[in-house]
Design an enzyme around this catalytic site. Structure first.
Site, mmCIF file in Angstrom:
data_model
loop_
_atom_site.group_PDB
_atom_site.id
_atom_site.type_symbol
_atom_site.label_atom_id
_atom_site.label_comp_id
_atom_site.label_asym_id
_atom_site.label_seq_id
_atom_site.Cartn_x
_atom_site.Cartn_y
_atom_site.Cartn_z
ATOM 1 N N ARG A 32 -1.838 57.484 108.802
ATOM 2 C CA ARG A 32 -1.736 57.232 107.368
ATOM 3 C C ARG A 32 -1.318 58.516 106.655
ATOM 4 O O ARG A 32 -1.565 59.621 107.135
ATOM 5 C CB ARG A 32 -3.071 56.741 106.822
ATOM 6 C CG ARG A 32 -3.604 55.481 107.491
ATOM 7 C CD ARG A 32 -5.008 55.144 107.003
ATOM 8 N NE ARG A 32 -5.528 53.948 107.644
ATOM 9 C CZ ARG A 32 -6.249 53.941 108.762
ATOM 10 N NH1 ARG A 32 -6.527 55.104 109.372
ATOM 11 N NH2 ARG A 32 -6.709 52.815 109.281
ATOM 12 N N LYS A 70 -10.409 56.670 108.245
ATOM 13 C CA LYS A 70 -11.320 56.061 107.280
ATOM 14 C C LYS A 70 -12.754 56.243 107.745
ATOM 15 O O LYS A 70 -13.061 56.137 108.927
ATOM 16 C CB LYS A 70 -10.998 54.568 107.117
ATOM 17 C CG LYS A 70 -9.665 54.313 106.425
ATOM 18 C CD LYS A 70 -9.440 52.835 106.192
ATOM 19 C CE LYS A 70 -8.156 52.589 105.423
ATOM 20 N NZ LYS A 70 -7.920 51.157 105.161
ATOM 21 N N HIS A 93 4.190 54.521 103.858
ATOM 22 C CA HIS A 93 3.454 53.608 104.737
ATOM 23 C C HIS A 93 4.395 52.798 105.631
ATOM 24 O O HIS A 93 3.973 52.269 106.666
ATOM 25 C CB HIS A 93 2.577 52.672 103.902
ATOM 26 C CG HIS A 93 1.310 52.277 104.591
ATOM 27 N ND1 HIS A 93 0.305 53.184 104.887
ATOM 28 C CD2 HIS A 93 0.880 51.082 105.071
ATOM 29 C CE1 HIS A 93 -0.693 52.552 105.494
ATOM 30 N NE2 HIS A 93 -0.360 51.289 105.626
ATOM 31 N N ARG A 97 4.418 53.952 109.158
ATOM 32 C CA ARG A 97 3.296 53.458 109.972
ATOM 33 C C ARG A 97 3.599 52.055 110.494
ATOM 34 O O ARG A 97 3.399 51.761 111.679
ATOM 35 C CB ARG A 97 2.022 53.470 109.133
ATOM 36 C CG ARG A 97 0.753 52.988 109.836
ATOM 37 C CD ARG A 97 -0.435 53.291 108.933
ATOM 38 N NE ARG A 97 -1.662 52.616 109.324
ATOM 39 C CZ ARG A 97 -2.529 53.097 110.217
ATOM 40 N NH1 ARG A 97 -2.268 54.228 110.838
ATOM 41 N NH2 ARG A 97 -3.641 52.447 110.496
ATOM 42 N N HIS A 114 -7.355 51.283 113.892
ATOM 43 C CA HIS A 114 -7.875 50.038 113.340
ATOM 44 C C HIS A 114 -9.233 49.730 113.952
ATOM 45 O O HIS A 114 -9.402 49.809 115.171
ATOM 46 C CB HIS A 114 -6.933 48.871 113.630
ATOM 47 C CG HIS A 114 -5.697 48.865 112.794
ATOM 48 N ND1 HIS A 114 -4.540 48.191 113.154
ATOM 49 C CD2 HIS A 114 -5.422 49.462 111.604
ATOM 50 C CE1 HIS A 114 -3.625 48.370 112.223
ATOM 51 N NE2 HIS A 114 -4.128 49.129 111.280
ATOM 52 N N TYR A 141 1.190 42.688 113.470
ATOM 53 C CA TYR A 141 2.480 43.201 113.918
ATOM 54 C C TYR A 141 3.139 42.294 114.946
ATOM 55 O O TYR A 141 4.347 42.399 115.174
ATOM 56 C CB TYR A 141 2.317 44.619 114.477
ATOM 57 C CG TYR A 141 1.921 45.607 113.412
ATOM 58 C CD1 TYR A 141 2.843 46.021 112.456
ATOM 59 C CD2 TYR A 141 0.625 46.097 113.322
ATOM 60 C CE1 TYR A 141 2.478 46.898 111.457
ATOM 61 C CE2 TYR A 141 0.255 46.983 112.331
ATOM 62 C CZ TYR A 141 1.187 47.382 111.398
ATOM 63 O OH TYR A 141 0.825 48.242 110.399
#
Length: 315
Positions: free
Chosen positions: A148, A172, A246, A249, A272, A281
């Site tokens: 990110r 995150k 983004h 990514r 993730h 995806y």
């Protein structure tokens, strides 16, 4: 209710280690809900008095004002998280938001750039300026790792091993993961490091001398600056593309999947928490396969020359 919100935000910040951006999003969502509850009046609202009908009315009002279903779903998720926290703390007996159905969302397929488009964009920054060498390195690293933008600008010099071509990324919730990068990214990082040293020599009072990517004033490069610089390069080029950081990514994940990488590996690389997040995806890859087939297969084109039916016994 304001005290409950404040306690919840402190919990997210100090115990869950959420980023300032995430905290700000929760704060805005919950503040809008509180304004709905008080109708702009300064009065105390007991969290235990709020039921699912009140929350449903709030969502209905948002949708009637034209708010998108995805934004309404995000606000509902914020309210659910708040009441889950309050229930765990014994402030409410149950979570009323659990009884409210999430607005049905259209399944969004991520946008992505083609491999030639990415290759062209990576060559846009000039190689003969400090800014250009920095931007060539960061764009190559952005696409080469799939991290990110916030993770990229948060990198420190000691987080990157050029010898092993690995980067330690803080994702995150402050979760760390190790991601590999390509020889090309390593080459451009090596080209950038002397430029980085030149920036530090020129600005000896840098507050973050360990930051990997520096602005020309010697401070840590911001995500806003990366977006602005990328738009500037695109605007000066002949490309008719709308490119956001983004997209690198999304393109990273799509290109890996198209070349045979498995979903579990891509999940780990992207950081993730859930495989279901990565599975979006597969829809991109399927659409690309269909597009290539229809553009390339001789029997897929309309109006093409029809071949003769095989004679009996010749098939």
């Amino acid at each position: 209710m304001h005290e409950a919100k404040a306690a919840f935000l402190r919990y997210l910040r100090f115990e869950r280690n959420h980023s300032p951006h995430t905290l700000r999003a929760y704060d805005l969502d919950l503040e809008e809900f509180l304004e709905f509850l008080t109708r702009g009046r300064e009065e105390h609202v007991d969290p235990a008095a709020i039921d699912h009908l009140t929350i449903r009315e709030f969502l209905g009002r948002l949708l009637s004002r034209g708010l998108s279903r995805s934004s309404a779903a995000r606000k509902l998720a914020s309210i659910r998280s708040l009441f889950r926290f309050l229930h765990r703390e014994g402030i409410v007996e149950a979570n009323p938001a659990r009884l409210v159905q999430t607005p049905k969302l259209d399944r969004r397929v991520p946008e992505f750039l083609t491999e030639p488009e990415v290759a062209a964009i990576l060559e846009l920054p000039p190689a003969d300026t400090l800014r250009g060498r920095r931007d060539r390195a960061l764009l190559e690293l952005l696409y080469g790792t799939g991290i990110r933008l916030g993770e990229l600008v948060g990198l420190n010099l000691e987080d990157v091993s050029l010898k092993q071509r690995l980067a330690k990324v803080r994702g995150k919730g402050k979760k760390e993961r190790i991601v590999p990068f390509s020889p090309k990214a390593g080459e451009r990082l090596r080209d950038y490091l002397p430029a980085r040293s030149a920036i530090l020599r020129r600005k000896r009072t840098s507050r973050e001398p360990n930051a990997l990517f520096l602005n020309l004033r010697g401070g840590r490069l911001s995500d806003r600056s990366v977006r602005r610089n990328l738009q500037d390069y695109i605007r000066r080029s002949a490309m008719k593309l709308e490119v956001r950081p983004h997209l690198f990514r999304h393109s990273f994940a799509t290109h890996l999947l198209n070349r045979g990488a498995d979903l579990r590996t891509i999940q780990e690389l992207l950081g993730h928490a859930s495989l279901s997040t990565t599975q979006k995806y597969t829809h991109v890859a399927l659409e690309e396969l269909i597009r290539v087939h229809r553009a390339s297969h001789p029997r897929a084109k309309r109006g093409g020359r029809k071949g003769k039916e095989p004679a009996e016994g010749q098939n």
